[in-house]
Every structure is written in structure tokens, then in C-alpha cells.
Design a protein around this motif. Sequence first.
Motif, PDB file in Angstrom:
ATOM      1  N   SER A 136     -68.306   2.308 -15.499  1.00 30.41           N
ATOM      2  CA  SER A 136     -69.242   1.212 -15.772  1.00 30.41           C
ATOM      3  C   SER A 136     -69.058   0.038 -14.818  1.00 30.41           C
ATOM      4  O   SER A 136     -69.965  -0.792 -14.658  1.00 30.41           O
ATOM      5  CB  SER A 136     -69.081   0.734 -17.217  1.00 30.41           C
ATOM      6  OG  SER A 136     -67.759   0.261 -17.442  1.00 30.41           O
ATOM      7  N   TYR A 137     -67.890  -0.066 -14.180  1.00 27.24           N
ATOM      8  CA  TYR A 137     -67.667  -1.148 -13.215  1.00 27.24           C
ATOM      9  C   TYR A 137     -66.992  -0.620 -11.945  1.00 27.24           C
ATOM     10  O   TYR A 137     -66.198  -1.308 -11.310  1.00 27.24           O
ATOM     11  CB  TYR A 137     -66.859  -2.285 -13.849  1.00 27.24           C
ATOM     12  CG  TYR A 137     -65.550  -1.890 -14.492  1.00 27.24           C
ATOM     13  CD1 TYR A 137     -64.330  -2.057 -13.830  1.00 27.24           C
ATOM     14  CD2 TYR A 137     -65.527  -1.364 -15.783  1.00 27.24           C
ATOM     15  CE1 TYR A 137     -63.136  -1.706 -14.423  1.00 27.24           C
ATOM     16  CE2 TYR A 137     -64.333  -1.011 -16.392  1.00 27.24           C
ATOM     17  CZ  TYR A 137     -63.142  -1.184 -15.709  1.00 27.24           C
ATOM     18  OH  TYR A 137     -61.951  -0.835 -16.311  1.00 27.24           O
ATOM     19  N   ILE A 138     -67.365   0.588 -11.559  1.00 27.55           N
ATOM     20  CA  ILE A 138     -66.769   1.244 -10.402  1.00 27.55           C
ATOM     21  C   ILE A 138     -67.104   0.533  -9.093  1.00 27.55           C
ATOM     22  O   ILE A 138     -66.384   0.668  -8.097  1.00 27.55           O
ATOM     23  CB  ILE A 138     -67.215   2.726 -10.333  1.00 27.55           C
ATOM     24  CG1 ILE A 138     -66.283   3.526  -9.414  1.00 27.55           C
ATOM     25  CG2 ILE A 138     -68.657   2.849  -9.872  1.00 27.55           C
ATOM     26  CD1 ILE A 138     -64.911   3.730  -9.944  1.00 27.55           C
ATOM     27  N   ASN A 139     -68.170  -0.258  -9.064  1.00 31.42           N
ATOM     28  CA  ASN A 139     -68.558  -0.964  -7.839  1.00 31.42           C
ATOM     29  C   ASN A 139     -67.797  -2.264  -7.641  1.00 31.42           C
ATOM     30  O   ASN A 139     -67.943  -2.915  -6.603  1.00 31.42           O
ATOM     31  CB  ASN A 139     -70.063  -1.246  -7.849  1.00 31.42           C
ATOM     32  CG  ASN A 139     -70.875   0.027  -7.666  1.00 31.42           C
ATOM     33  OD1 ASN A 139     -70.445   0.950  -6.982  1.00 31.42           O
ATOM     34  ND2 ASN A 139     -72.043   0.083  -8.288  1.00 31.42           N
ATOM     35  N   HIS A 140     -66.986  -2.662  -8.626  1.00 37.61           N
ATOM     36  CA  HIS A 140     -66.202  -3.892  -8.512  1.00 37.61           C
ATOM     37  C   HIS A 140     -64.852  -3.546  -7.899  1.00 37.61           C
ATOM     38  O   HIS A 140     -64.044  -2.848  -8.508  1.00 37.61           O
ATOM     39  CB  HIS A 140     -66.023  -4.533  -9.889  1.00 37.61           C
ATOM     40  CG  HIS A 140     -65.567  -5.956  -9.831  1.00 37.61           C
ATOM     41  ND1 HIS A 140     -64.290  -6.322  -9.435  1.00 37.61           N
ATOM     42  CD2 HIS A 140     -66.225  -7.114 -10.106  1.00 37.61           C
ATOM     43  CE1 HIS A 140     -64.165  -7.627  -9.478  1.00 37.61           C
ATOM     44  NE2 HIS A 140     -65.333  -8.139  -9.880  1.00 37.61           N
ATOM     45  N   PHE A 141     -64.605  -4.036  -6.691  1.00 41.64           N
ATOM     46  CA  PHE A 141     -63.420  -3.615  -5.944  1.00 41.64           C
ATOM     47  C   PHE A 141     -62.118  -4.032  -6.632  1.00 41.64           C
ATOM     48  O   PHE A 141     -61.210  -3.215  -6.812  1.00 41.64           O
ATOM     49  CB  PHE A 141     -63.463  -4.186  -4.525  1.00 41.64           C
ATOM     50  CG  PHE A 141     -62.325  -3.712  -3.661  1.00 41.64           C
ATOM     51  CD1 PHE A 141     -62.319  -2.424  -3.129  1.00 41.64           C
ATOM     52  CD2 PHE A 141     -61.243  -4.545  -3.391  1.00 41.64           C
ATOM     53  CE1 PHE A 141     -61.260  -1.983  -2.346  1.00 41.64           C
ATOM     54  CE2 PHE A 141     -60.179  -4.109  -2.603  1.00 41.64           C
ATOM     55  CZ  PHE A 141     -60.190  -2.827  -2.090  1.00 41.64           C
ATOM     56  N   VAL A 142     -62.008  -5.292  -7.011  1.00 39.24           N
ATOM     57  CA  VAL A 142     -60.745  -5.808  -7.555  1.00 39.24           C
ATOM     58  C   VAL A 142     -60.410  -5.162  -8.903  1.00 39.24           C
ATOM     59  O   VAL A 142     -59.279  -4.733  -9.136  1.00 39.24           O
ATOM     60  CB  VAL A 142     -60.793  -7.343  -7.685  1.00 39.24           C
ATOM     61  CG1 VAL A 142     -59.531  -7.863  -8.384  1.00 39.24           C
ATOM     62  CG2 VAL A 142     -60.928  -7.977  -6.312  1.00 39.24           C
ATOM     63  N   HIS A 143     -61.372  -5.077  -9.788  1.00 36.73           N
ATOM     64  CA  HIS A 143     -61.104  -4.554 -11.131  1.00 36.73           C
ATOM     65  C   HIS A 143     -61.351  -3.049 -11.236  1.00 36.73           C
ATOM     66  O   HIS A 143     -60.630  -2.359 -11.982  1.00 36.73           O
ATOM     67  CB  HIS A 143     -61.981  -5.283 -12.162  1.00 36.73           C
ATOM     68  CG  HIS A 143     -61.713  -6.751 -12.242  1.00 36.73           C
ATOM     69  ND1 HIS A 143     -60.524  -7.267 -12.696  1.00 36.73           N
ATOM     70  CD2 HIS A 143     -62.486  -7.817 -11.897  1.00 36.73           C
ATOM     71  CE1 HIS A 143     -60.563  -8.597 -12.644  1.00 36.73           C
ATOM     72  NE2 HIS A 143     -61.747  -8.950 -12.154  1.00 36.73           N
ATOM     73  N   GLY A 144     -62.317  -2.551 -10.496  1.00 37.23           N
ATOM     74  CA  GLY A 144     -62.680  -1.145 -10.650  1.00 37.23           C
ATOM     75  C   GLY A 144     -61.957  -0.199  -9.712  1.00 37.23           C
ATOM     76  O   GLY A 144     -61.674   0.942 -10.066  1.00 37.23           O
ATOM     77  N   VAL A 145     -61.634  -0.654  -8.507  1.00 32.74           N
ATOM     78  CA  VAL A 145     -61.096   0.246  -7.478  1.00 32.74           C
ATOM     79  C   VAL A 145     -59.614   0.013  -7.202  1.00 32.74           C
ATOM     80  O   VAL A 145     -58.823   0.956  -7.091  1.00 32.74           O
ATOM     81  CB  VAL A 145     -61.902   0.098  -6.159  1.00 32.74           C
ATOM     82  CG1 VAL A 145     -61.358   1.039  -5.092  1.00 32.74           C
ATOM     83  CG2 VAL A 145     -63.379   0.368  -6.411  1.00 32.74           C
ATOM     84  N   LEU A 146     -59.213  -1.227  -7.092  1.00 36.05           N
ATOM     85  CA  LEU A 146     -57.900  -1.573  -6.545  1.00 36.05           C
ATOM     86  C   LEU A 146     -56.682  -1.221  -7.408  1.00 36.05           C
ATOM     87  O   LEU A 146     -55.683  -0.723  -6.872  1.00 36.05           O
ATOM     88  CB  LEU A 146     -57.878  -3.066  -6.208  1.00 36.05           C
ATOM     89  CG  LEU A 146     -56.687  -3.555  -5.373  1.00 36.05           C
ATOM     90  CD1 LEU A 146     -56.605  -2.790  -4.058  1.00 36.05           C
ATOM     91  CD2 LEU A 146     -56.798  -5.052  -5.128  1.00 36.05           C
ATOM     92  N   PRO A 147     -56.683  -1.455  -8.728  1.00 38.19           N
ATOM     93  CA  PRO A 147     -55.446  -1.253  -9.511  1.00 38.19           C
ATOM     94  C   PRO A 147     -54.788   0.120  -9.359  1.00 38.19           C
ATOM     95  O   PRO A 147     -53.572   0.193  -9.099  1.00 38.19           O
ATOM     96  CB  PRO A 147     -55.902  -1.510 -10.955  1.00 38.19           C
ATOM     97  CG  PRO A 147     -57.038  -2.474 -10.807  1.00 38.19           C
ATOM     98  CD  PRO A 147     -57.750  -2.040  -9.563  1.00 38.19           C
ATOM     99  N   PRO A 148     -55.529   1.246  -9.466  1.00 37.74           N
ATOM    100  CA  PRO A 148     -54.875   2.548  -9.284  1.00 37.74           C
ATOM    101  C   PRO A 148     -54.344   2.746  -7.862  1.00 37.74           C
ATOM    102  O   PRO A 148     -53.343   3.442  -7.663  1.00 37.74           O
ATOM    103  CB  PRO A 148     -55.992   3.565  -9.583  1.00 37.74           C
ATOM    104  CG  PRO A 148     -57.006   2.808 -10.352  1.00 37.74           C
ATOM    105  CD  PRO A 148     -56.942   1.413  -9.827  1.00 37.74           C
ATOM    106  N   VAL A 149     -55.012   2.122  -6.891  1.00 37.11           N
ATOM    107  CA  VAL A 149     -54.584   2.255  -5.492  1.00 37.11           C
ATOM    108  C   VAL A 149     -53.213   1.617  -5.290  1.00 37.11           C
ATOM    109  O   VAL A 149     -52.405   2.093  -4.485  1.00 37.11           O
ATOM    110  CB  VAL A 149     -55.630   1.630  -4.548  1.00 37.11           C
ATOM    111  CG1 VAL A 149     -55.137   1.638  -3.110  1.00 37.11           C
ATOM    112  CG2 VAL A 149     -56.956   2.377  -4.651  1.00 37.11           C
TER     113      VAL A 149
END
Length: 367
Positions: A136-149
Amino acid sequence: MLWAKVKKMDFLLIGAVGILSIFGLLMVYSASFPIGQMYYDSGNYFFVKQLQWLLIGIAFFTLAALINPALYARWSPALVMLSLILLIAVLIPNIGVERNFSQRWIAIGGFLFQPSEVVKISMVIYFASIYAKKQSYINHFVHGVLPPVIILLLVFLFILSQPDLGAAGIILAACGIIVTCSGVKKRHIFLLGSVAAVGTVYFALSSAYRLNRLTSFRQPFEEFSENGYQLANSLLAINSGGLMGNGIGNSTQKLGYLPEAHTDFIMAITIEELGAAGLLIVLACYMIILFRGIFIAKQLSNSFYQLLAIGITFLIMIQAVINLGAISGMLPITGVTLPFVSYGGSSIIIMMVCAGILVNLSAKRES
């Protein structure tokens, strides 16, 4: 209900995994016979151990294929914690075991266990689970993408410190494919890919030893007495195999010339003994795994199941490509085993778990 699930499983996929495993067992016997006879007074030594591990792997395959696949998502945080603990433990003196200038193993009751193998499947499960939840928020880099990285970066650095660039690269690539297939914006993928590429290149160039290992594959015969020794003997084995090979058991290179003949370089011995025909059998099985894995993912409606199927499929395939590229001189030698074929307890057990999960997901297809 159990029988109904079994009937829906992908038996073509199961067949490909079974052929590779049995084929690998036979080639381990052939490739390891001389060294087993030399060091353990038994040509069957490595064959028996591989058979034992394969039977354990089959048990894990069965379990992984039958349990509720939703449990994998529930277990993913615990698996990541376990992975980090194991990666820390392997670096602790008297716990981690050093071999060939690398500290990648933990000794448990006489059995050498390689934590990075567990980390591979754990990170694939974790990334599939976390990015499925973030749709639902996969396009948000800081919250959607970055933490697992950030977790992936930590794991990557731990494995590099062993050092094990091969395993680190496989985990990075498999997780990267999951991120790409999760719907992340292309510019975010490009940003992450660029950072990963720069970091990997920096690591490779930061040590003369690593740089020599990574570049010696270009001219192995000019460095035959040093870094090119393994690859040069591998190429000699492959070259002598021809179309149909010299016959099973008739390898010359396994007689002490090619180090790791039954592990990393087992395919060179296979080609020497069985020729291009042996190679085609193995490649055909991997192609079945690749296409059936993608086919299974496409027929799944659950986001987690889709990403998990893709992640496992490419985890297997990336490792196979790196191994085959290394033994043929197309890629640097990084100590990566050939899935289902090479000798090694940790490798065969974890690969069987991967196959079991993929077969499990095949029973969840909607058509």
C-alpha cells in the motif's frame, strides 16, 4: 486434504530436483573417490556423507512442502534474528572455523555448518514477506523501501567480513530481484542498484588478494602456479570431455590436479567424464526449475507467495549461474557450490528446503 494438496504439486519441478540430486550424488562418488581413498582409506567416504545429508535434505524438503506456507511469513522476523546471531557466532574465535583463509563455518558435533546457507533462504523469506506487507505504500522510499534494505546491508557486511563475496552477492541479487518484482519505483531500484554496485566494487578493489582472485580468471594459464591454478585445471578437464566425455570414473583431473573437485568444481569433472551430454542434462533440469518457478509465481494471487516463489527460483538459478560461470572461466571463482549437485551438507539441505517451499507454493496455484 493432504492428498488433495499433494495432487496439485508440480511434479515436473519435483522431477528436475530429484534428477539433479541423484545425478549429483553419483558424481560426488566419482569425483571424490580418489581423495577419499587417499585421506580416509575409503573411496566411499564422501559419497556416504553426501547420501546421509541428502536423506536429511529430503526430510526437510517434505516438511517444507507440506506445512502451511503462510507460516514462513510469520517466522520471517525470527529467521532474520537467527541469521544475524549465526553470522556473529561464525566470527567468534573457537566457535567459527577457518579454512582456506576464510572463516565461514561453525563446528557442531563434528559437522561443519555454513551459516550463510541459512541466511540465503531466511533473507528471501523476509524480503518476500516484508515487501508483500508494504504494497500500500511501496512507492514511499523511506518507509516502504529502505528499512529492509538496511537489514540486508548489515547481513551483507557480516558475510563480506568472513570473507564470502559469492554468498553475499547471491543474497544481494536474490533480494534485489524480489524488490524489483514488488512494484518499487524504477528510480528507487536504480538508486539501490547503483549503491550496491559501488559498494561491491569498492570491497573487491580494497584488497590485493581479493582483486587477484577476481581477475585471475581472465588469464588462468599465465598465473597457473598461483591464482589461476584451479581454473586452468578446470578448463583442461572441460576441454578433454568433448561431446560424450571420457567415461564415468575416467577423469584425470580428479586425481589430485583439480582442488575441490567434488565441491565447487564438480561440473568440470562431470563434463570431463560425461562430456557435453552430461552438461545438457544438468542445464535442462535448471531450465525446468526456472520456467516452472516463474510459471508458479504467475499463477499465485497472494503477494507474499508470488514474491517468495520468484525469490527462491532466482536464488537457485543465480547460484547455478555463478558456479557454472566460474568453472568455465566466464566469471570469477568465488567458492559457490552448484545447487543439488555439489558435495556439502549445508548446501544440499538448504537447497532441498528451497525446493520444498517452491513445491509447496505450486499447490497454491489458482489454475
